[in-house]
Design an enzyme around this catalytic site. Structure first.
Site, PDB file in Angstrom:
ATOM      1  N   ASP A 219      -3.038   0.456  12.074  1.00 35.87           N
ATOM      2  CA  ASP A 219      -2.897   1.648  12.913  1.00 35.87           C
ATOM      3  C   ASP A 219      -1.407   1.871  13.158  1.00 35.87           C
ATOM      4  O   ASP A 219      -0.585   1.470  12.333  1.00 35.87           O
ATOM      5  CB  ASP A 219      -3.691   1.480  14.210  1.00 35.87           C
ATOM      6  CG  ASP A 219      -4.217   2.809  14.749  1.00 35.87           C
ATOM      7  OD1 ASP A 219      -3.384   3.682  15.049  1.00 35.87           O
ATOM      8  OD2 ASP A 219      -5.447   2.977  14.876  1.00 35.87           O
ATOM      9  N   HIS A 242       0.326   3.355  10.461  1.00 32.22           N
ATOM     10  CA  HIS A 242       0.308   4.799  10.692  1.00 32.22           C
ATOM     11  C   HIS A 242       1.635   5.328  11.210  1.00 32.22           C
ATOM     12  O   HIS A 242       1.710   6.451  11.686  1.00 32.22           O
ATOM     13  CB  HIS A 242      -0.818   5.158  11.668  1.00 32.22           C
ATOM     14  CG  HIS A 242      -2.189   4.938  11.124  1.00 32.22           C
ATOM     15  ND1 HIS A 242      -3.339   5.239  11.823  1.00 32.22           N
ATOM     16  CD2 HIS A 242      -2.602   4.440   9.926  1.00 32.22           C
ATOM     17  CE1 HIS A 242      -4.395   4.929  11.094  1.00 32.22           C
ATOM     18  NE2 HIS A 242      -3.973   4.443   9.938  1.00 32.22           N
TER      19      HIS A 242
END
Length: 393
Positions: A219, A242
C-alpha cells in the site's frame, strides 16, 4: 531555516542518546524471563521490564538481546505514570508476532506505545508474520482485520532509529496524536500484493521527521492523514507500493487539515503512484496547504504526479458529490524519470473548490522514452523552467 536544520538536529540528538544510554540503568528482558527461542511467549517478561524502566527515576535502557522473541498477544506500553522521560529500547534480536493471525484477530495493534514521553527504539526487527492473513483476505474469505505492527498514540519526543519491520498484518508503523518524532534508517518490507500494509502512517501529529529510509509494501509507502503538520521526509526509497500519499482526506465532514509537508529526495520504483494527494468526493472542512515535493525520481511509476479529488471507492457514500478539501500551494520541484502510463501528470481537482497555487518547476517525465501527457481539471497555477509534459495549468 528551521526546517533546514532538522537533519543536523537529529544527528546531535543521536549523539546525545548514545552518550546518555551509557549512563542509563539497564533492564535485560532475559532477567525477567524472556526466552530467545521464538516459541515461548515473552509478553509478560517484556511487560515487567517496561514497568521497571518506567518506574526508574533515572534514564533507563531496556535491552533485548539477539534471538527470536515471541510476543504472543497485543502489548501496550503505557507511559502515563512513568517517572522516567528517557527510556531507550535497544533491540539486537527479532520480535515475532503469533503465527496464527486469529490470535491478534481484530486487536488493531500488536505493539502499542501510549502516552509516552522520551522513548527511543534502536535497532532490531519486528516480524508481523502477516502473509497467512494476506492470503485469507485475497481469497475472499471472512478474515479478521489484523493488527498494525507498531503504534505510537498521544506521545511526544519519540525516536526510532535503525528498525526493520517485516510482513506486517496491517500498517507497519502508525503515529497518531504525536509530537516531535524522528525516524531514521527505517526498513519496511512486505509483498507488493499484501493488502493494507501501509509503511508509515502519520495523522493528527506535528513535527515528524523521516530520514534515510526504505519502504517496499503493498500500500502507501508513507500515508499522511488529517491533522498532520510540519512533516519532513528526506532521502526515502519507495517500491513496491502505492507511493507517498497525502490522504485520503475528507472521509469525515469535519476534519482537521494537512499543512507544511516537505518531501525531498524520494525515489519511486515500479510504484502505483509517486507524489499523490487524494481526497474523497464529498464535502469536508479539511485542506492540504503548503506542500513541497522536491528532487523526486520516478522509475516506471504509473502515476508520477497526481491529485485525485474524486476518490469514491466502490461508488459508495459519494456518487454525485464533490470534494470539499481545499488544495493550495503545492510545489513540484526537480521531478524526473519515467511514467508507466501516458498521462504522467494528472490534476483532477474539486469543481467546487479548485486547486490553487500549483507550481511545476523543472519537471521532466517521459513515457516509453517519448513525450508523456498532462491532464488538468479545476486546477490553477504556474510552470517554470523545463516542464515536460507541457503544463496544462
Amino acid at each position: 531555516m528551521a526546517n533546514a536544520m532538522r537533519p543536523t538536529l537529529f544527528l546531535a540528538l543521536l549523539f546525545f542518546l548514545s552518550f546518555n544510554s551509557s549512563l542509563a540503568v539497564t533492564y535485560n528482558v532475559i532477567t525477567y524471563g524472556a526466552k530467545a527461542d521464538g516459541v515461548s511467549d515473552s509478553t509478560s517478561a517484556f511487560n515487567a521490564a517496561w514497568i521497571a524502566a518506567c518506574g526508574s527515576t533515572e534514564a533507563a535502557t531496556i535491552n533485548i538481546p539477539s534471538g527470536r522473541f515471541l510476543v504472543g498477544s497485543n502489548m501496550v506500553f503505557n507511559g502515563g505514570s512513568c517517572k522516567s522521560s528517557d527510556i531507550t529500547i535497544t533491540i539486537k534480536g527479532t520480535l515475532v508476532a503469533p503465527g496464527d493471525y486469529n490470535v491478534l484477530g481484530n486487536a488493531g495493534n500488536w505493539l502499542s506505545f501510549e502516552y509516552v514521553n522520551g522513548v527511543s527504539i534502536v535497532g532490531g526487527v519486528l516480524d508481523g508474520q502477516g502473509s497467512p492473513l494476506w492470503g485469507c483476505k485475497t481469497s475472499g474469505k471472512s478474515c479478521p482485520s489484523g493488527a498494525t505492527t507498531l503504534t505510537f498514540t498521544n506521545s511526544k519526543n519519540v525516536v526510532v532509529n535503525g528498525l526493520t519491520s517485516l510482513n506486517s498484518q496491517l500498517y507497519h508503523i502508525v503515529f497518531n496524536g504525536c509530537q516531535n518524532v524522528t525516524m531514521q534508517g527505517i526498513r519496511l518490507r512486505a509483498a507488493g500484493t499484501s493488502p493494507n500494509t501501509d509503511g508509515i502512517h502519520v495523522q493528527f501529529s506535528t513535527d515528524v521527521t523521516i530520514l534515510n529510509s526504505r519502504v517496499g509494501t503493498g500500500d502507501d509507502c508513507v500515508s499522511i492523514g488529517p491533522g498532520t503538520q510540519n512533516l519532513w521526509i528526506e532521502n526515502i526509497a519507495c517500491g513496491p507500493g502505492h507511493g507517498i500519499s497525502i490522504g485520503s482526506l475528507g472521509k469525515s465532514a469535519n476534519e482537521t487539515g494537512v499543512q507544511n509537508v516537505t518531501v525531498k529526495r524520494a525515489t519511486f520504483s515500479g510504484t502505483q503512484n509517486g507524489f499523490r494527494i487524494k481526497s474523497w468526493a464529498r464535502l469536508s472542512t479539511g485542506f492540504a496547504w503548503n506542500i513541497l515535493f522536491q528532487h523526486g525520481i520516478m522509475n516506471n511509476v504509473q502515476n508520477p504526479i497526481v491529485i485525485d479529488q474524486n476518490y469514491c471507492p466502490n461508488n459508495q457514500d459519494c456518487p454525485g458529490q464533490v470534494s470539499g478539501i481545499q488544495v493550495s500551494d503545492v510545489t513540484y520541484n526537480n521531478v524526473s524519470g519515467s511514467s508507466a502510463t501516458k498521462v504522467a501528470v494528472k490534476f483532477d481537482c474539486s469543481s467546487k473548490y479548485p486547486c490553487t497555487g500549483i507550481t511545476l518547476e523543472n519537471v521532466q517525465l517521459t513515457y516509453k522514452n517519448q513525450g508523456a501527457e498532462a491532464s488538468c481539471a479545476n486546477a490553477a497555477g504556474t510552470a517554470s523552467g523545463l516542464v515536460q509534459p507541457s503544463s496544462c495549468l
